[in-house]
Write a protein that holds these residues in place. Sequence first.
Motif, PDB file in Angstrom:
ATOM      1  N   PHE A  15       8.906   5.126   2.648  1.00 53.05           N
ATOM      2  CA  PHE A  15       8.459   5.179   1.254  1.00 53.05           C
ATOM      3  C   PHE A  15       7.380   4.128   1.010  1.00 53.05           C
ATOM      4  O   PHE A  15       7.118   3.752  -0.131  1.00 53.05           O
ATOM      5  CB  PHE A  15       9.632   4.909   0.302  1.00 53.05           C
ATOM      6  CG  PHE A  15      10.766   5.894   0.408  1.00 53.05           C
ATOM      7  CD1 PHE A  15      10.543   7.220   0.736  1.00 53.05           C
ATOM      8  CD2 PHE A  15      12.073   5.469   0.172  1.00 53.05           C
ATOM      9  CE1 PHE A  15      11.593   8.118   0.832  1.00 53.05           C
ATOM     10  CE2 PHE A  15      13.129   6.366   0.256  1.00 53.05           C
ATOM     11  CZ  PHE A  15      12.896   7.685   0.587  1.00 53.05           C
ATOM     12  N   ALA A  16       6.759   3.629   2.091  1.00 50.27           N
ATOM     13  CA  ALA A  16       5.795   2.540   1.940  1.00 50.27           C
ATOM     14  C   ALA A  16       4.601   2.946   1.096  1.00 50.27           C
ATOM     15  O   ALA A  16       4.185   2.215   0.193  1.00 50.27           O
ATOM     16  CB  ALA A  16       5.333   2.058   3.313  1.00 50.27           C
ATOM     17  N   HIS A  17       4.027   4.110   1.389  1.00 46.22           N
ATOM     18  CA  HIS A  17       2.824   4.524   0.666  1.00 46.22           C
ATOM     19  C   HIS A  17       3.197   5.070  -0.708  1.00 46.22           C
ATOM     20  O   HIS A  17       4.199   5.766  -0.872  1.00 46.22           O
ATOM     21  CB  HIS A  17       2.060   5.584   1.459  1.00 46.22           C
ATOM     22  CG  HIS A  17       0.620   5.673   1.073  1.00 46.22           C
ATOM     23  ND1 HIS A  17       0.194   6.197  -0.133  1.00 46.22           N
ATOM     24  CD2 HIS A  17      -0.507   5.273   1.725  1.00 46.22           C
ATOM     25  CE1 HIS A  17      -1.114   6.132  -0.206  1.00 46.22           C
ATOM     26  NE2 HIS A  17      -1.571   5.576   0.906  1.00 46.22           N
ATOM     27  N   PRO A  40      13.813   2.906   6.643  1.00 43.43           N
ATOM     28  CA  PRO A  40      14.597   1.791   7.176  1.00 43.43           C
ATOM     29  C   PRO A  40      13.855   0.461   7.122  1.00 43.43           C
ATOM     30  O   PRO A  40      12.642   0.405   6.923  1.00 43.43           O
ATOM     31  CB  PRO A  40      14.856   2.219   8.621  1.00 43.43           C
ATOM     32  CG  PRO A  40      13.708   3.100   8.962  1.00 43.43           C
ATOM     33  CD  PRO A  40      13.367   3.834   7.697  1.00 43.43           C
ATOM     34  N   GLY A  41      14.609  -0.622   7.332  1.00 47.53           N
ATOM     35  CA  GLY A  41      14.016  -1.949   7.382  1.00 47.53           C
ATOM     36  C   GLY A  41      14.360  -2.788   6.172  1.00 47.53           C
ATOM     37  O   GLY A  41      14.976  -2.308   5.211  1.00 47.53           O
ATOM     38  N   GLU A  42      13.960  -4.042   6.240  1.00 53.98           N
ATOM     39  CA  GLU A  42      14.160  -4.954   5.119  1.00 53.98           C
ATOM     40  C   GLU A  42      13.026  -4.789   4.123  1.00 53.98           C
ATOM     41  O   GLU A  42      11.851  -4.782   4.499  1.00 53.98           O
ATOM     42  CB  GLU A  42      14.206  -6.397   5.624  1.00 53.98           C
ATOM     43  CG  GLU A  42      15.376  -6.704   6.542  1.00 53.98           C
ATOM     44  CD  GLU A  42      16.712  -6.599   5.837  1.00 53.98           C
ATOM     45  OE1 GLU A  42      16.770  -6.955   4.639  1.00 53.98           O
ATOM     46  OE2 GLU A  42      17.689  -6.167   6.464  1.00 53.98           O
ATOM     47  N   HIS A  43      13.368  -4.668   2.853  1.00 51.69           N
ATOM     48  CA  HIS A  43      12.361  -4.456   1.817  1.00 51.69           C
ATOM     49  C   HIS A  43      12.469  -5.535   0.749  1.00 51.69           C
ATOM     50  O   HIS A  43      13.566  -6.021   0.452  1.00 51.69           O
ATOM     51  CB  HIS A  43      12.524  -3.081   1.173  1.00 51.69           C
ATOM     52  CG  HIS A  43      12.508  -1.951   2.146  1.00 51.69           C
ATOM     53  ND1 HIS A  43      11.450  -1.729   2.994  1.00 51.69           N
ATOM     54  CD2 HIS A  43      13.430  -0.986   2.438  1.00 51.69           C
ATOM     55  CE1 HIS A  43      11.708  -0.672   3.750  1.00 51.69           C
ATOM     56  NE2 HIS A  43      12.905  -0.212   3.433  1.00 51.69           N
ATOM     57  N   ARG A  49      12.600   0.489  -2.778  1.00 53.41           N
ATOM     58  CA  ARG A  49      12.453   1.119  -1.482  1.00 53.41           C
ATOM     59  C   ARG A  49      13.827   1.557  -0.971  1.00 53.41           C
ATOM     60  O   ARG A  49      14.853   1.325  -1.589  1.00 53.41           O
ATOM     61  CB  ARG A  49      11.818   0.149  -0.464  1.00 53.41           C
ATOM     62  CG  ARG A  49      10.405  -0.328  -0.743  1.00 53.41           C
ATOM     63  CD  ARG A  49       9.364   0.680  -0.300  1.00 53.41           C
ATOM     64  NE  ARG A  49       9.437   0.972   1.118  1.00 53.41           N
ATOM     65  CZ  ARG A  49       8.766   0.323   2.063  1.00 53.41           C
ATOM     66  NH1 ARG A  49       7.961  -0.679   1.733  1.00 53.41           N
ATOM     67  NH2 ARG A  49       8.872   0.685   3.335  1.00 53.41           N
ATOM     68  N   GLY A  50      13.841   2.177   0.213  1.00 57.27           N
ATOM     69  CA  GLY A  50      15.082   2.509   0.886  1.00 57.27           C
ATOM     70  C   GLY A  50      15.961   3.486   0.127  1.00 57.27           C
ATOM     71  O   GLY A  50      15.492   4.343  -0.624  1.00 57.27           O
ATOM     72  N   ASP A  63      19.827   6.381   6.975  1.00 58.53           N
ATOM     73  CA  ASP A  63      19.447   4.975   7.112  1.00 58.53           C
ATOM     74  C   ASP A  63      18.507   4.684   8.264  1.00 58.53           C
ATOM     75  O   ASP A  63      17.932   3.588   8.317  1.00 58.53           O
ATOM     76  CB  ASP A  63      20.699   4.106   7.258  1.00 58.53           C
ATOM     77  CG  ASP A  63      21.532   4.073   5.982  1.00 58.53           C
ATOM     78  OD1 ASP A  63      20.936   3.900   4.898  1.00 58.53           O
ATOM     79  OD2 ASP A  63      22.761   4.225   6.066  1.00 58.53           O
ATOM     80  N   SER A  64      18.343   5.606   9.213  1.00 59.99           N
ATOM     81  CA  SER A  64      17.516   5.317  10.379  1.00 59.99           C
ATOM     82  C   SER A  64      16.662   6.524  10.756  1.00 59.99           C
ATOM     83  O   SER A  64      16.992   7.668  10.443  1.00 59.99           O
ATOM     84  CB  SER A  64      18.395   4.929  11.568  1.00 59.99           C
ATOM     85  OG  SER A  64      19.094   6.059  12.059  1.00 59.99           O
TER      86      SER A  64
END
Length: 349
Positions: A15-17, A40-43, A49-50, A63-64
């Motif tokens: 969901f970065a963009h 996934p990852g720390e946001h 996010r996430g 989650d992955s």
Amino acid sequence: MRTPDRPLKIAVMSFAHTHARGYIELLKSTRSVSLLTSDPGEHSTAELRGRAFAEHLGVDYVDSYDELMAWQPDAVIVTSENARHRADVERAAKAGAHILCEKPLATSHADGVAMLEAADAAGVILMVAFPVRFASTFSRLKAEYDAGQLGQVFSVRGSNNGKLPSERAWFTDPALSGGGALVDHVVHIADLLEALMGATPVSVTAVTNQKLHAERARAETAGLVTISYDNGVIAAIDCSWSQPDSAPTWGGVSVTVAGTSGTVAVDFFGPRARGLDTATGLPIEAPYGPNFDEALLSTFIDAVCADAQPQPDGNVGLRTLDIVLAAQESARTGRTIAVADIASIASNG
């Protein structure tokens, strides 16, 4: 959108963009599509996010990326940070999924080449998300150009001005974005010029500064890029984050094409209803007209169903990326850079 024989399984990677939201909202309302997402990852707690973002949008989530690929999607939309496009595209290609990748294709020439090779080896589609070329106004401009109504085109002026994309901090972190306003904005107009003329970019000259948002951005926030093409056309692109935070809309994209028989100016996001907010007195602008993202997704879905490569493909993505890389090298060195030299410059740099 075309309805396939069975629901098409489409996965959204990251969901970065900021465009991820629009794609998801369009896909979740498409009956012919089954949708699954992962981020996934720390946001940062400052960004939605996430899983929380998926719940906000009302879409299924895992989650992955391992779980996402285990779902065996027919197609994947990559909307991660620019520097992570290569890894995500390679993962999707290995899983046998067709791919729509957010622009720019990558942050280096080598990564772009590797992405094309991964898609080719897997026999999957790689399409790059350049929605503006799907505007009906561009189709009309293209028809007039092809019919010779503009005569011999000699210059193009383009602008892609927007707000600093502060909703996602990575946009101004060169380690993740690959740069600033040059990376974010030049590729859109470079794609339009490729689709319009089919000409090869020869050389690029660029200047940049960081006077706008100097306290917030870690990359250039304004730039002017001049591109020479092998058909003799010279294009100048203003690619700045120059819209104030208080502007009623994010910005816009426009081109002016000048030929010996006429000049055409197109503002692709021009149709807007304008007024004032009665509570605040601030201006309001509500864009209307066809949704370019919807046309982009429709083209991608149709191509997946037909197993046919749509445009703009990964090769277009690589050529437009090389223009950006040449612009960055020009801004850094103060020299005009031959686009054909980008691969060797990158390998020696």
